[in-house]
Design a protein around this motif. Structure first.
Motif, short mmCIF file in Angstrom:
data_model
loop_
_atom_site.label_atom_id
_atom_site.label_comp_id
_atom_site.label_asym_id
_atom_site.label_seq_id
_atom_site.Cartn_x
_atom_site.Cartn_y
_atom_site.Cartn_z
N ALA A 289 -19.91 10.03 28.48
CA ALA A 289 -20.04 8.78 29.22
C ALA A 289 -21.46 8.55 29.70
N LEU A 290 -22.12 9.64 30.10
CA LEU A 290 -23.51 9.54 30.56
C LEU A 290 -24.42 9.14 29.40
N LEU A 291 -24.20 9.74 28.23
CA LEU A 291 -25.03 9.42 27.07
C LEU A 291 -24.83 7.98 26.62
N GLU A 292 -23.62 7.46 26.79
CA GLU A 292 -23.36 6.07 26.39
C GLU A 292 -24.14 5.08 27.24
N VAL A 303 -34.63 16.67 15.31
CA VAL A 303 -33.27 16.47 14.81
C VAL A 303 -33.08 17.18 13.47
N THR A 304 -34.06 17.03 12.58
CA THR A 304 -33.97 17.67 11.26
C THR A 304 -33.92 19.18 11.37
N ASP A 305 -34.76 19.75 12.21
CA ASP A 305 -34.77 21.20 12.39
C ASP A 305 -33.43 21.70 12.93
N GLU A 306 -32.86 20.96 13.89
CA GLU A 306 -31.58 21.37 14.46
C GLU A 306 -30.46 21.21 13.44
N LEU A 307 -30.52 20.17 12.63
CA LEU A 307 -29.52 19.98 11.57
C LEU A 307 -29.55 21.15 10.59
N ASN A 308 -30.74 21.52 10.17
CA ASN A 308 -30.87 22.63 9.22
C ASN A 308 -30.35 23.93 9.83
N ALA A 309 -30.65 24.15 11.11
CA ALA A 309 -30.20 25.38 11.78
C ALA A 309 -28.67 25.41 11.87
N ARG A 310 -28.07 24.29 12.17
CA ARG A 310 -26.60 24.26 12.31
C ARG A 310 -25.93 24.39 10.94
N ARG A 311 -26.51 23.78 9.92
CA ARG A 311 -25.96 23.95 8.57
C ARG A 311 -25.96 25.42 8.20
N GLN A 312 -27.08 26.09 8.45
CA GLN A 312 -27.20 27.51 8.12
C GLN A 312 -26.17 28.33 8.89
N PHE A 339 -18.48 15.29 6.59
CA PHE A 339 -18.94 16.48 7.30
C PHE A 339 -20.39 16.31 7.75
N GLU A 340 -21.25 15.83 6.85
CA GLU A 340 -22.67 15.65 7.17
C GLU A 340 -22.85 14.60 8.26
N ALA A 341 -22.09 13.50 8.17
CA ALA A 341 -22.20 12.44 9.17
C ALA A 341 -21.76 12.94 10.54
N ASP A 342 -20.68 13.72 10.57
CA ASP A 342 -20.19 14.26 11.84
C ASP A 342 -21.18 15.27 12.41
N LEU A 343 -21.76 16.10 11.54
CA LEU A 343 -22.73 17.08 11.99
C LEU A 343 -23.96 16.39 12.57
N GLU A 344 -24.45 15.37 11.91
CA GLU A 344 -25.64 14.66 12.41
C GLU A 344 -25.34 13.98 13.74
N ARG A 345 -24.15 13.40 13.87
CA ARG A 345 -23.80 12.75 15.14
C ARG A 345 -23.79 13.77 16.28
N ARG A 346 -23.20 14.93 16.03
CA ARG A 346 -23.14 15.96 17.07
C ARG A 346 -24.53 16.50 17.41
N VAL A 347 -25.38 16.62 16.41
CA VAL A 347 -26.74 17.10 16.65
C VAL A 347 -27.52 16.09 17.49
N ASP A 349 -26.32 13.86 19.53
CA ASP A 349 -25.79 13.87 20.89
C ASP A 349 -26.30 15.08 21.66
N ALA A 350 -26.37 16.23 20.99
CA ALA A 350 -26.82 17.46 21.65
C ALA A 350 -28.29 17.35 22.06
N VAL A 351 -29.13 16.82 21.18
CA VAL A 351 -30.55 16.67 21.49
C VAL A 351 -30.73 15.67 22.64
N ALA A 352 -30.01 14.55 22.58
CA ALA A 352 -30.10 13.55 23.65
C ALA A 352 -29.63 14.15 24.97
N ALA A 353 -28.57 14.95 24.93
CA ALA A 353 -28.05 15.57 26.15
C ALA A 353 -29.08 16.50 26.77
#
Length: 469
Positions: A289-292, A303-312, A339-347, A349-353
């Motif tokens: 709710a706060l992020l919204e 974002v790209t670095d975090e995506l790659n880390a989570r994929r690994q 899967f990729e779209a969901d992963l990117e959305r979560r990443v 959100d995590a970076v923004a948080a």
């Protein structure tokens, strides 16, 4: 020194820095001393070679290069502070102008923390599901407790769901036994699943002494995911006999005298567990709710670095679980694109948080003391199954303590937001979060201190050297 900043994007800046030659003098002196220790010149002791001789023997250019390499990091940091920039990664530095006895000019491009308006977080609203402990939940727990005290008895019949069988397995590909594909004397509960596809179906109806071959895929080893023929032989069939659920069982399996007391305790423990699950859901809902309410430009490199880390990380977990990505997606009912779209959305959100919580922690002047760090180290060690002291030593030796401090600060910031939020369940009841204990029970409200702050607030702020986010 003079510096100017150009915002290339909301998350990337270019610094242009001018350093007068006289400010290079300490670095030049240090460069001459360093080179003097490295060269041998007849007639001079090591380290005592005069600058003029070094210029002739080594070259003035080498000295200037050494001086620049030493001064650049310090001047870069000075420029960051002068322009109130918070870097997120290593900079790309380029010397654009420099001649002997002239001004040094260099540029530094770097990803920076974005500038954004922190939303009001003193009364965020969110909704979570009701806590619902069903009779089926209680019965499942009681059944599991009975199974712990059950006994296995050999039976002279075909295996059925729920029976325990002793089996031998051989996996073969094109008639050749797969390396590591043989197991003998393994106990297995029919219907448990999680092993080889087709095994449960093959076992139902088999009696001791019978064998059957079925097609499956390997879930581990070098041939993971390969099609194989699996031969299973049943050597014994056993059924589990469970004790009656009565007062005698309650006295044997617990500290209670009656099955009614045992059942009530099971229901209470399930309720506490679901209350903790509800609190975790509340935390996520409040943060969402706060992020919204927030618009934050995100550095694409981060974002790209975090995506790659989570994929690994996902790939490593799948290997440990003996699954392929294709099998995982099939089980989850997802396509690779989903899967990729969901992963990117979560990443994202995590970076923004992280940015939002860092900003809140800074505004609230949240700090970390030694007790906070010690408790966090123990918790992280327990989560990873390591010895706390060994884990702490590793964190200190590899300079991971700043990362842990960030985790603690962000956790405190989120806890503060959640405790001030208005969270209700689906039935409209206010969810108690501030006085929730680690075991899921609700404690008494803490007495305010003389200054009006709660004891927990005082403990958080009472630090010798608070570390800011």
């Amino acid at each position: 020194m003079k510096s100017a900043v150009e915002n290339l994007s909301p998350t990337r800046a270019k610094l242009t820095v001018e350093v007068p030659f006289e400010e290079l003098k300490p670095s030049l002196d240090a460069a001459y001393k360093k080179i003097a220790q490295q060269i041998n010149v007849p007639g001079f002791r090591r380290g005592k070679v005069p600058p003029a001789v070094i210029d002739r023997q080594v070259g003035r250019g080498a000295v200037l290069d050494e001086a620049i390499n030493e001064v650049l990091p310090a001047k870069y940091m000075e420029a960051l502070q002068a322009n109130s920039l918070e870097p997120l990664a290593q900079p790309e530095i380029e010397v654009t102008k420099f001649e002997d006895n002239q001004t040094l000019e260099f540029t530094a491009e770097v990803d920076i923390k974005p500038d954004f308006e922190v939303p009001a977080y003193d009364a965020v609203t969110a909704e979570v599901d009701d806590i619902n402990v069903t009779d089926a939940d209680v019965e499942e727990q009681l059944q599991a407790l009975r199974e712990r005290f059950g006994s296995l008895v050999d039976v002279e019949r075909a295996a059925a769901d729920g029976d325990f069988v002793t089996i031998d397995l051989v996996a073969a590909k094109e008639g050749e036994t797969v390396e590591g594909g043989e197991v003998s004397g393994m106990s297995y509960k029919v219907g448990r699943g999680g092993m080889l596809d087709g095994l449960d179906e093959a076992l139902v109806g088999m009696s001791a002494g019978e064998e059957k071959t079925f097609a499956s895929q390997l879930v581990g080893g070098d041939l993971i995911g390969e099609d194989v023929d699996v031969t299973v032989k049943v050597t014994a069939v056993q059924e589990q006999q469970l004790p009656e659920l009565d007062d005698e069982f309650a006295q044997m399996a617990s500290e209670f005298d009656t099955v009614e007391e045992l059942t009530a305790d099971v229901r209470e423990r399930l309720g506490r567990g679901k209350r903790l699950e509800q609190a975790a859901a509340a935390r996520d809902a409040v943060l969402e709710a706060l992020l919204e309410k927030t618009e934050i430009p995100l550095p694409e490199t981060l974002v790209t670095d975090e995506l790659n880390a989570r994929r690994q990380n996902v790939e490593q977990q799948l290997v440990y679980a003996g699954l392929t990505m294709e099998k995982y997606l099939e089980d989850e009912g997802q396509t690779l694109e989903e899967f990729e779209a969901d992963l990117e959305r979560r990443v994202r959100d995590a970076v923004a948080a992280q940015f939002v919580l860092d900003a809140i922690a800074k505004a609230e002047e949240i700090g970390v003391d030694q007790n906070d760090l010690s408790q966090h180290l123990v918790m992280r060690a327990q989560q990873s199954g390591q010895d706390p002291q060994e884990f702490a030593n590793h964190m200190f030796e590899h300079n991971h303590i700043p990362e842990l401090v960030q985790e603690i600060v962000r956790g405190k910031a989120l806890a503060q937001v959640v405790e001030s939020a208005i969270v209700k369940d689906a039935s409209g009841n206010v969810v108690e979060l501030k006085n929730l204990r680690p075991d899921g029970s609700i404690g008494e409200p803490e007495e305010p201190t003389a200054e009006g702050d709660s004891a927990s607030d005082e403990a958080s702020e009472d630090t010798e050297a608070p570390t800011q986010a």
